[in-house]
Scaffold this active site. Structure first.
Site, PDB file in Angstrom:
ATOM      1  N   SER A 121       0.828  -1.212   0.000  1.00  0.00           N
ATOM      2  CA  SER A 121       0.000   0.000   0.000  1.00  0.00           C
ATOM      3  C   SER A 121       0.855   1.252   0.000  1.00  0.00           C
ATOM      4  O   SER A 121       0.325   2.359  -0.054  1.00  0.00           O
ATOM      5  CB  SER A 121      -0.912  -0.001   1.219  1.00  0.00           C
ATOM      6  OG  SER A 121      -0.209  -0.378   2.357  1.00  0.00           O
ATOM      7  N   HIS A 142      -2.214  -2.627  -6.528  1.00  0.00           N
ATOM      8  CA  HIS A 142      -2.664  -2.295  -5.173  1.00  0.00           C
ATOM      9  C   HIS A 142      -4.183  -2.294  -5.075  1.00  0.00           C
ATOM     10  O   HIS A 142      -4.840  -1.384  -5.575  1.00  0.00           O
ATOM     11  CB  HIS A 142      -2.092  -0.927  -4.779  1.00  0.00           C
ATOM     12  CG  HIS A 142      -2.523  -0.482  -3.424  1.00  0.00           C
ATOM     13  ND1 HIS A 142      -2.792   0.824  -3.127  1.00  0.00           N
ATOM     14  CD2 HIS A 142      -2.773  -1.182  -2.295  1.00  0.00           C
ATOM     15  CE1 HIS A 142      -3.169   0.908  -1.860  1.00  0.00           C
ATOM     16  NE2 HIS A 142      -3.171  -0.293  -1.341  1.00  0.00           N
ATOM     17  N   ASN A 192      -3.475   6.232  -0.567  1.00  0.00           N
ATOM     18  CA  ASN A 192      -2.988   6.316   0.821  1.00  0.00           C
ATOM     19  C   ASN A 192      -2.213   7.594   1.101  1.00  0.00           C
ATOM     20  O   ASN A 192      -2.111   8.014   2.246  1.00  0.00           O
ATOM     21  CB  ASN A 192      -2.143   5.084   1.153  1.00  0.00           C
ATOM     22  CG  ASN A 192      -3.024   3.863   1.299  1.00  0.00           C
ATOM     23  OD1 ASN A 192      -4.215   3.989   1.542  1.00  0.00           O
ATOM     24  ND2 ASN A 192      -2.459   2.693   1.125  1.00  0.00           N
TER      25      ASN A 192
HETATM   26  N1  CAA Z   1     -15.531  -8.192   2.919  1.00  0.00           N
HETATM   27  C1  CAA Z   1     -16.241  -8.422   1.813  1.00  0.00           C
HETATM   28  N2  CAA Z   1     -17.415  -7.815   1.546  1.00  0.00           N
HETATM   29  C2  CAA Z   1     -17.856  -6.931   2.438  1.00  0.00           C
HETATM   30  C3  CAA Z   1     -17.178  -6.630   3.621  1.00  0.00           C
HETATM   31  C4  CAA Z   1     -15.948  -7.307   3.838  1.00  0.00           C
HETATM   32  N3  CAA Z   1     -15.207  -7.057   4.924  1.00  0.00           N
HETATM   33  N4  CAA Z   1     -17.886  -5.701   4.320  1.00  0.00           N
HETATM   34  C5  CAA Z   1     -18.971  -5.449   3.596  1.00  0.00           C
HETATM   35  N5  CAA Z   1     -18.954  -6.166   2.467  1.00  0.00           N
HETATM   36  C6  CAA Z   1     -19.944  -6.138   1.405  1.00  0.00           C
HETATM   37  C7  CAA Z   1     -21.273  -6.664   1.862  1.00  0.00           C
HETATM   38  O1  CAA Z   1     -21.317  -8.035   1.616  1.00  0.00           O
HETATM   39  C8  CAA Z   1     -22.181  -5.920   0.925  1.00  0.00           C
HETATM   40  O2  CAA Z   1     -22.069  -6.575  -0.312  1.00  0.00           O
HETATM   41  P1  CAA Z   1     -23.388  -6.820  -1.158  1.00  0.00           P
HETATM   42  O3  CAA Z   1     -23.807  -5.459  -1.620  1.00  0.00           O
HETATM   43  O4  CAA Z   1     -22.923  -7.721  -2.247  1.00  0.00           O
HETATM   44  O5  CAA Z   1     -24.333  -7.430  -0.192  1.00  0.00           O
HETATM   45  C9  CAA Z   1     -21.530  -4.550   0.753  1.00  0.00           C
HETATM   46  O6  CAA Z   1     -20.158  -4.757   1.071  1.00  0.00           O
HETATM   47  C10 CAA Z   1     -22.104  -3.524   1.652  1.00  0.00           C
HETATM   48  O7  CAA Z   1     -21.886  -4.038   2.919  1.00  0.00           O
HETATM   49  P2  CAA Z   1     -22.801  -3.566   4.156  1.00  0.00           P
HETATM   50  O8  CAA Z   1     -24.119  -3.110   3.606  1.00  0.00           O
HETATM   51  O9  CAA Z   1     -22.759  -4.632   5.178  1.00  0.00           O
HETATM   52  O10 CAA Z   1     -22.033  -2.401   4.849  1.00  0.00           O
HETATM   53  P3  CAA Z   1     -21.734  -0.978   4.305  1.00  0.00           P
HETATM   54  O11 CAA Z   1     -22.802  -0.493   3.420  1.00  0.00           O
HETATM   55  O12 CAA Z   1     -21.374  -0.179   5.487  1.00  0.00           O
HETATM   56  O13 CAA Z   1     -20.442  -1.206   3.398  1.00  0.00           O
HETATM   57  C11 CAA Z   1     -18.121  -1.141   3.268  1.00  0.00           C
HETATM   58  C12 CAA Z   1     -19.277  -1.769   3.975  1.00  0.00           C
HETATM   59  C13 CAA Z   1     -18.221  -1.473   1.755  1.00  0.00           C
HETATM   60  C14 CAA Z   1     -16.854  -1.716   3.847  1.00  0.00           C
HETATM   61  C15 CAA Z   1     -18.191   0.409   3.456  1.00  0.00           C
HETATM   62  O14 CAA Z   1     -18.287   0.669   4.845  1.00  0.00           O
HETATM   63  C16 CAA Z   1     -17.002   1.121   2.891  1.00  0.00           C
HETATM   64  O15 CAA Z   1     -16.924   1.319   1.715  1.00  0.00           O
HETATM   65  N6  CAA Z   1     -16.049   1.530   3.789  1.00  0.00           N
HETATM   66  C17 CAA Z   1     -14.857   2.274   3.354  1.00  0.00           C
HETATM   67  C18 CAA Z   1     -13.837   1.274   2.889  1.00  0.00           C
HETATM   68  C19 CAA Z   1     -12.608   1.987   2.399  1.00  0.00           C
HETATM   69  O16 CAA Z   1     -12.460   3.200   2.423  1.00  0.00           O
HETATM   70  N7  CAA Z   1     -11.655   1.181   1.909  1.00  0.00           N
HETATM   71  C20 CAA Z   1     -10.379   1.688   1.415  1.00  0.00           C
HETATM   72  C21 CAA Z   1      -9.398   1.707   2.547  1.00  0.00           C
HETATM   73  S1  CAA Z   1      -7.817   2.153   1.973  1.00  0.00           S
HETATM   74  C22 CAA Z   1      -7.220   0.679   1.394  1.00  0.00           C
HETATM   75  O17 CAA Z   1      -7.816  -0.336   1.435  1.00  0.00           O
HETATM   76  C23 CAA Z   1      -5.867   0.723   0.833  1.00  0.00           C
HETATM   77  C24 CAA Z   1      -4.844   0.257   1.813  1.00  0.00           C
HETATM   78  O18 CAA Z   1      -3.800  -0.081   1.318  1.00  0.00           O
HETATM   79  C25 CAA Z   1      -5.055   0.288   3.218  1.00  0.00           C
END
Ligand code: CAA
Length: 293
Positions: A121, A142, A192
């Site tokens: 990352s 990534h 990031n």
């Molecule tokens: N793994 C797989 N699928 C997941 C999941 C997980 N941990 N958490 C949620 N989901 C899926 C659910 O299954 C659902 O899928 P469907 O539409 O197919 O049913 C969908 O995501 C929506 O889930 P929820 O309705 O339960 O929850 P939500 O609406 O709050 O969404 C989320 C969850 C998608 C994680 C949302 O909170 C989100 O987008 N959060 C921000 C995530 C983010 O910013 N990620 C980038 C971080 S930076 C990075 O990753 C780079 C690095 O190097 C660190």
């Protein structure tokens, strides 16, 4: 190099490695996951099972597609199983020494024309490539967490990455129905470089007593329409990963604005790494997450 990638090896059965395995197998690739011990592989495969079942439950995938996806995924603790793979994606812990050690073990096993990629990352692709026997066929690919849901993948070329490798990586990402952005090989790339300083600032906001955990996350969820509050997101990413990214930015860009918040350091030193350790800015061991401050 084989014109079209057909098989993907993945180093690391953690949340990112298993997410990459999930989306690759769902796109029809043969996938093999390697990790140090069988328990981690079994736990990772169970996570994939759960996420696939969820996609069937909400109509995103048919039962036949779920079975076909699972049939394409295997796992083992034997690196020799990577021998036939066209592409191997390293998704190990965000530690340069660990990554370089993995490359010295993996490279001798790979086909001469296989591509080796890293899901890092933030670390220098050019520097990691120099620790392999194939800098021309080394890429940063990534993925974002959670991989099955996040549409973006950052493509990062090292200084030696050749055009066929870049094109193959681009085609692989497109075949996963994801959108690729190209970032230059500088600390933390694009996502990031922008996201982690925001998360670090949220931790400073807590550290300085400007707001509580709940107030800070509620403020950004409702005030900036973020799907997760920054502290909740930090726990989701992993506080150790957040700290290593801030250290890469601080060291790589030599600007004090990237100094990691002392509170983040303290949590990592306590082993409070977020969701993956059961406790971070929230305690996940009960029914609902509870702020730990
Ligand atoms: N793994 C797989 N699928 C997941 C999941 C997980 N941990 N958490 C949620 N989901 C899926 C659910 O299954 C659902 O899928 P469907 O539409 O197919 O049913 C969908 O995501 C929506 O889930 P929820 O309705 O339960 O929850 P939500 O609406 O709050 O969404 C989320 C969850 C998608 C994680 C949302 O909170 C989100 O987008 N959060 C921000 C995530 C983010 O910013 N990620 C980038 C971080 S930076 C990075 O990753 C780079 C690095 O190097 C660190």
């Amino acid at each position: 190099m084989s014109a079209v990638l057909k098989s993907i090896g993945i180093v690391g059965a953690g949340q990112m490695g298993c997410g990459i395995a999930h989306v690759s197998a769902a796109a029809g690739y043969k996938v093999h996951i390697y990790d140090l011990n069988q328990e981690r592989i079994e736990s990772g495969l169970a996570t994939i099972h759960g996420n696939l079942a969820r996609q069937v439950a909400n109509g995103k995938m048919t039962e036949e597609e779920r079975k076909a996806t699972l049939a394409l995924i295997s796992g083992s603790t034997d690196l020799n199983d990577f021998a036939p793979m066209d592409l191997v994606v390293e998704a190990a812990t965000e530690d340069e020494t660990v990554k370089k050690k993995i490359y010295t073990l993996v490279c001798p096993v790979l086909k001469p024309d296989a591509i080796l990629a890293t899901n890092t990352s933030s670390l220098s692709i050019t520097r990691l490539a120099a620790a392999t026997d194939r800098p021309e066929r080394f890429m940063g690919i990534h993925f974002m967490n959670p991989v099955p849901v996040m549409k973006l993948v950052e493509l990062v070329r090292g200084i030696a990455t050749d055009e066929p490798t870049f094109e193959a990586a681009k085609a692989y990402v497109a075949s996963l129905d994801k959108t690729a952005t190209v970032a230059e090989d500088f600390p933390a790339f694009i996502v990031n470089r922008i996201l982690l300083p925001m998360i670090n600032e949220a931790i400073y906001t807590l550290y300085e007593g400007v707001g509580s955990v709940d107030a800070i996350d509620t403020a950004m969820r409702l005030g900036a329409n973020h799907p997760m509050g920054p502290l909740q997101l930090a726990d989701f990413i992993g506080l150790d990963t957040c700290l290593s990214i801030m250290q890469v930015l601080h060291d790589g860009l030599a600007d004090s604005k990237y100094r990691p918040c002392p509170l983040l350091v303290k949590y990592v030193e306590a082993g409070w790494l977020g969701r993956k350790s059961g406790r971070g800015f929230y305690d996940y061991r009960g029914e609902v997450p509870v702020p730990t401050r």
